[in-house]
Design a protein around this motif. Sequence first.
Motif, mmCIF file in Angstrom:
data_model
loop_
_atom_site.group_PDB
_atom_site.id
_atom_site.type_symbol
_atom_site.label_atom_id
_atom_site.label_comp_id
_atom_site.label_asym_id
_atom_site.label_seq_id
_atom_site.Cartn_x
_atom_site.Cartn_y
_atom_site.Cartn_z
ATOM 1 N N SER A 39 0.227 -1.059 -0.034
ATOM 2 C CA SER A 39 -0.026 0.197 0.014
ATOM 3 C C SER A 39 1.265 1.412 -0.236
ATOM 4 O O SER A 39 0.971 2.323 -0.466
ATOM 5 C CB SER A 39 -1.028 -0.067 0.918
ATOM 6 O OG SER A 39 -1.381 0.829 1.507
ATOM 7 N N ILE A 40 2.154 0.796 0.886
ATOM 8 C CA ILE A 40 2.369 2.548 0.738
ATOM 9 C C ILE A 40 3.326 2.454 -0.620
ATOM 10 O O ILE A 40 3.457 3.945 -1.258
ATOM 11 C CB ILE A 40 3.666 2.418 1.827
ATOM 12 C CG1 ILE A 40 3.247 1.796 3.056
ATOM 13 C CG2 ILE A 40 4.980 3.412 1.995
ATOM 14 C CD1 ILE A 40 3.892 1.640 4.412
ATOM 15 N N GLU A 42 2.390 1.485 -3.604
ATOM 16 C CA GLU A 42 1.534 1.859 -4.287
ATOM 17 C C GLU A 42 0.990 3.147 -3.921
ATOM 18 O O GLU A 42 0.873 4.795 -5.075
ATOM 19 C CB GLU A 42 0.158 1.128 -4.470
ATOM 20 C CG GLU A 42 0.537 -0.108 -5.030
ATOM 21 C CD GLU A 42 -0.851 -1.363 -4.754
ATOM 22 O OE1 GLU A 42 -1.254 -1.214 -4.044
ATOM 23 O OE2 GLU A 42 -0.789 -2.412 -5.710
ATOM 24 N N HIS A 43 1.245 4.021 -2.874
ATOM 25 C CA HIS A 43 0.713 5.065 -2.561
ATOM 26 C C HIS A 43 1.643 6.098 -3.382
ATOM 27 O O HIS A 43 1.036 6.923 -4.078
ATOM 28 C CB HIS A 43 0.602 5.868 -0.964
ATOM 29 C CG HIS A 43 0.536 6.889 -0.937
ATOM 30 N ND1 HIS A 43 -1.116 7.778 -0.645
ATOM 31 C CD2 HIS A 43 1.456 7.969 -0.421
ATOM 32 C CE1 HIS A 43 -0.009 9.440 -0.312
ATOM 33 N NE2 HIS A 43 1.356 9.407 -0.254
#
Length: 109
Positions: A39-40, A42-43
């Motif tokens: 998630s990080i 992809e952020h």
Amino acid sequence: MTLPIAERIRETVTANDVVLFMKGTHLFPQCGFSARAVSILEHFGVEFASFDVLQDAELRQGIKDYSSWPTIPQLYIKGEFVGGSDIMMEMAQSGELEQLLRDKGLAAV
């Protein structure tokens, strides 16, 4: 002849700008820490190679030995070990991770 695991890891982390050794895949993480790491990344819009340590016991132990870091996931940027999901989260919150990605020419945001 198969390369020793440390050599395979070294080649992997130097051949890819961003590498995440994780449990599961980036599409289907198998633990919360790996999901957070994905998630990080992809952020920040970063393209990364991921490797599922659950599919390869030699890799699972080998990456821990290679980095002298006991946990998975593990993030490498431009061949350098950055840390696990907790360190990634701290760096993301402080702005350090974005700066590191920018410094390495990798940030998309």
